[in-house]
Write a protein that holds these residues in place. Structure first.
Motif, PDB file in Angstrom:
ATOM      1  N   TRP A  67      36.039  44.983  42.787  1.00 33.15           N
ATOM      2  CA  TRP A  67      36.750  46.146  43.328  1.00 33.15           C
ATOM      3  C   TRP A  67      36.182  46.533  44.679  1.00 33.15           C
ATOM      4  N   SER A  68      36.495  45.781  45.684  1.00 34.98           N
ATOM      5  CA  SER A  68      35.862  45.978  46.997  1.00 34.98           C
ATOM      6  C   SER A  68      36.197  47.309  47.658  1.00 34.98           C
ATOM      7  N   ARG A  69      37.375  47.857  47.429  1.00 29.89           N
ATOM      8  CA  ARG A  69      37.739  49.116  48.092  1.00 29.89           C
ATOM      9  C   ARG A  69      37.098  50.334  47.443  1.00 29.89           C
ATOM     10  N   THR A  70      36.720  50.217  46.180  1.00 35.67           N
ATOM     11  CA  THR A  70      36.305  51.404  45.433  1.00 35.67           C
ATOM     12  C   THR A  70      34.845  51.365  44.984  1.00 35.67           C
ATOM     13  N   THR A  71      34.097  50.328  45.388  1.00 36.52           N
ATOM     14  CA  THR A  71      32.689  50.183  45.010  1.00 36.52           C
ATOM     15  C   THR A  71      31.893  49.705  46.225  1.00 36.52           C
ATOM     16  N   ILE A  77      42.770  52.544  39.987  1.00 35.46           N
ATOM     17  CA  ILE A  77      43.181  53.469  38.927  1.00 35.46           C
ATOM     18  C   ILE A  77      41.964  54.212  38.374  1.00 35.46           C
ATOM     19  N   ILE A  78      40.853  53.497  38.182  1.00 31.67           N
ATOM     20  CA  ILE A  78      39.630  54.139  37.688  1.00 31.67           C
ATOM     21  C   ILE A  78      39.193  55.224  38.671  1.00 31.67           C
ATOM     22  N   LEU A  79      39.243  54.922  39.968  1.00 27.27           N
ATOM     23  CA  LEU A  79      38.856  55.900  40.988  1.00 27.27           C
ATOM     24  C   LEU A  79      39.733  57.159  40.909  1.00 27.27           C
TER      25      LEU A  79
END
Length: 183
Positions: free
Chosen positions: A80-84, A100-102
């Protein structure tokens, strides 16, 4: 189709907890990015299944792991490069589970990972050619993780008439293999 209220999968989650699933990890926010928080049992070395639950009421994802929960969650996290903080490269337009988790975490919802080890048996597996056999047979490990995952998804579909929000992506099976035996 938009939902008119919060999604509730309480019947399924109650059954999950009554069936021995334990909270072994959580997705959390750290400086606006997703991190994994590992709890007791996340490093137990056994294959098994896991379920992501948002706010103790919505099942987001059902999956399986082959070694231990921490290893599998790290595989998700690193993609998940955009959110981690992951350094993986991903096309901007491609939807990731992390997106979705974000959203859930940013709206102050918890996202817990419940897991349970699969049943595992070891059987002797001598080489099929007698000339290649040794006095010590190879051992073959058999486990129920894939069947357990398929059964979890099947039970969810039968209860709610749909898959969990994040199932249906590349790796999600959602069916029971019936070749040779009728499960």
């Amino acid at each position: 189709m938009e939902q008119s209220g919060p999604v509730m999968h309480t019947e399924y989650i109650t059954d999950l907890l009554n069936s021995g699933y334990k909270n072994t990890a959580n997705w959390i926010l750290s400086d606006g990015l997703i991190e994994a928080e590992y709890l007791d049992g996340s490093e137990a070395q056994s294959p098994g299944t896991y379920v992501w639950v948002s706010n103790d009421s919505e099942v987001l994802y059902i999956g399986e792991y082959g070694y231990y929960v921490k290893y599998r969650m790290n595989q998700h996290w690193s993609s998940w490069s955009r959110t981690t903080r992951s350094n993986q490269k991903m096309p901007e337009g491609k939807m990731q589970k992390g997106d979705i988790i974000l959203e859930h975490l940013e709206s102050d919802k918890s996202v817990k990972i419940y897991s349970k080890p699969a049943s595992v048996v070891h059987i002797e597996a001598p080489h099929p050619l007698k000339s290649h056999q040794t006095d010590v047979s190879d051992m073959l490990r058999l486990d129920t993780k894939s069947n357990d995952e398929a059964n979890l998804i099947d039970a969810f579909i039968k209860t709610y008439d749909s898959k969990p929000l994040l199932n249906g992506t590349k790796g999600s099976k959602g069916y029971i293999i019936t070749e040779g035996y009728d499960y």
